[in-house]
Design a protein around this motif. Structure first.
Motif, PDB file in Angstrom:
ATOM      1  N   VAL A 169       0.836  -1.202   0.000  1.00  7.77           N
ATOM      2  CA  VAL A 169       0.000   0.000   0.000  1.00  7.77           C
ATOM      3  C   VAL A 169       0.875   1.258   0.000  1.00  7.77           C
ATOM      4  O   VAL A 169       0.664   2.174  -0.800  1.00  7.77           O
ATOM      5  N   ASN A 204       3.943   1.577  -0.911  1.00  9.42           N
ATOM      6  CA  ASN A 204       4.654   1.645  -2.177  1.00  9.42           C
ATOM      7  C   ASN A 204       3.775   2.188  -3.292  1.00  9.42           C
ATOM      8  O   ASN A 204       4.206   3.015  -4.097  1.00  9.42           O
ATOM      9  N   ALA A 205       2.567   1.702  -3.348  1.00  2.87           N
ATOM     10  CA  ALA A 205       1.635   2.158  -4.381  1.00  2.87           C
ATOM     11  C   ALA A 205       1.443   3.665  -4.273  1.00  2.87           C
ATOM     12  O   ALA A 205       1.507   4.392  -5.271  1.00  2.87           O
ATOM     13  N   ILE A 206       1.247   4.143  -3.077  1.00  3.00           N
ATOM     14  CA  ILE A 206       0.995   5.571  -2.862  1.00  3.00           C
ATOM     15  C   ILE A 206       2.223   6.409  -3.203  1.00  3.00           C
ATOM     16  O   ILE A 206       2.153   7.388  -3.951  1.00  3.00           O
ATOM     17  N   THR A 256       4.925   5.705  -5.007  1.00  5.20           N
ATOM     18  CA  THR A 256       5.377   5.701  -6.394  1.00  5.20           C
ATOM     19  C   THR A 256       4.409   6.440  -7.304  1.00  5.20           C
ATOM     20  O   THR A 256       4.819   7.099  -8.241  1.00  5.20           O
ATOM     21  N   MET A 257       3.133   6.345  -6.999  1.00  8.62           N
ATOM     22  CA  MET A 257       2.156   7.091  -7.787  1.00  8.62           C
ATOM     23  C   MET A 257       2.470   8.589  -7.717  1.00  8.62           C
ATOM     24  O   MET A 257       2.490   9.280  -8.737  1.00  8.62           O
ATOM     25  N   GLN A 275       5.834   9.839  -9.515  1.00  4.63           N
ATOM     26  CA  GLN A 275       5.828  10.003 -10.961  1.00  4.63           C
ATOM     27  C   GLN A 275       5.340  11.360 -11.431  1.00  4.63           C
ATOM     28  O   GLN A 275       5.502  11.716 -12.595  1.00  4.63           O
TER      29      GLN A 275
END
Lengths: 194, 194
Positions: free
Chosen positions: B152, B154-156, B158-159, B162
């Motif tokens: 979770v 990581n998803a946040i 890295t999003m 970018q």
DNA sequence: GTCTATATGTGGATAGAC
DNA sequence: GTCTATCCACATATAGAC
């Protein structure tokens, strides 16, 4: 049709994928590749015109396969939400299955010159557009939040793309579990609604 | 204390940031940098021990500043959700304000050798851990969905990271609007609840 | 603090034998 | 299809004058 060992051209490509991924395109020399392949560096040039052609082959094939995977996964899938779910699943699976190639694709575009660059960028744009279009449709249908589709699509794609950077096939999370977590976050967010 | 023009050491660093960002670390030579700075390449070595030290300086300072920004933004902020919101805001602002440096930080780690690499990785891990800890707390408190905190977080992260790749200061979306979209997606997902 | 000159290595790529 | 030998450009880096 005896194809026990892959032919040298394919072997060189596999090694290049491994090394471009590990060291980066510019930090990896033709000598490095030749050494691993057990041949002299000049022999590389029998199979490939130059170093860039080697890179281009990797990026082009990866983008082709990615686009094809996406198209196949959408055949006969109806409805905006179902289509977006299918896209997310396909994108994640592809990025977890072909980690090295997609990492190279995302980081070594600068190694390409004019025509090759244009060609790969066009493929990438095609792919991105499919994602944006779904988001746009979903917004138009009132299914998704009404925010800039470009930003929303980008947020979703890049979040999923990064799975290639940390996913470990021998880790304790299956691809299905990861797909589940991402799909959940994308549609519902992280707030627990009980 | 007359500091009208930045001194040469700083000028070299700025040019390096610009060129490492544009061409990549390995594709950018000391000559390239010297040329832009209007000096001879040998003069670079008066200011920096070698090329890696130049890269290390960029990455170290960027990570230091990022960590410091985060800490400052959390002073006196109470509550898990409010803290996460503050972190997201700070992360996004930093990545939109310092695009080139964070892009270099995310792509040129391989240019560092042993000690320098370890040092920067430690800073990055510190930063990542703060994000994971918040997610972990939120899950423990029943605020956030109960899924693997690492994934979770990581998803946040890295999003949001970018955003550095596409954000355009002269585009038609303000940083505040972008922060709003991301925060919304992270907490609520993209499904419209009317 | 910047210069000229140079050392030394390695890069991508080619020619031509086998 | 792979080899040896080689070309040439450019890389990082150093020495020492000004």
């Amino acid at each position: 049709m005896k194809e026990i060992a892959p032919d040298m051209k394919q072997k060189i490509k596999s090694i290049a994928i491994q090394l471009f991924y590990q060291k980066g395109y510019h930090a990896c020399s033709i000598s490095n590749i030749a050494e691993r392949a057990g041949i002299q560096k000049s022999s590389i040039y029998y199979h490939y015109l130059n170093k860039e052609e080697l890179l281009y082959g990797i990026l082009k094939d990866t983008m082709d396969d990615l686009n094809q995977s996406l198209d196949e996964s959408l055949v006969n899938v109806k409805g905006t939400e179902a289509r977006l779910i299918a896209m997310i699943r396909t994108h994640l699976n592809f990025h977890m299955d072909r980690q090295k190639e997609v990492i190279i694709s995302d980081s070594e575009l600068r190694g390409l010159t004019s025509d090759n660059l244009r060609s790969v960028l066009r493929m990438r744009d095609d792919y991105d557009r499919k994602m944006r279009d779904i988001i746009r449709e979903g917004i138009a249908e009132g299914l998704f939040i009404n925010r800039d589709p470009r930003v929303v699509a980008n947020a979703i794609i890049t979040m999923c793309t990064q799975s290639s950077l940390w996913y470990n096939p021998r880790g304790n999370l299956s691809k299905e579990e990861i797909i589940d977590i991402y799909t959940k976050i994308i549609f519902e967010g992280i707030r627990d609604r009980k």
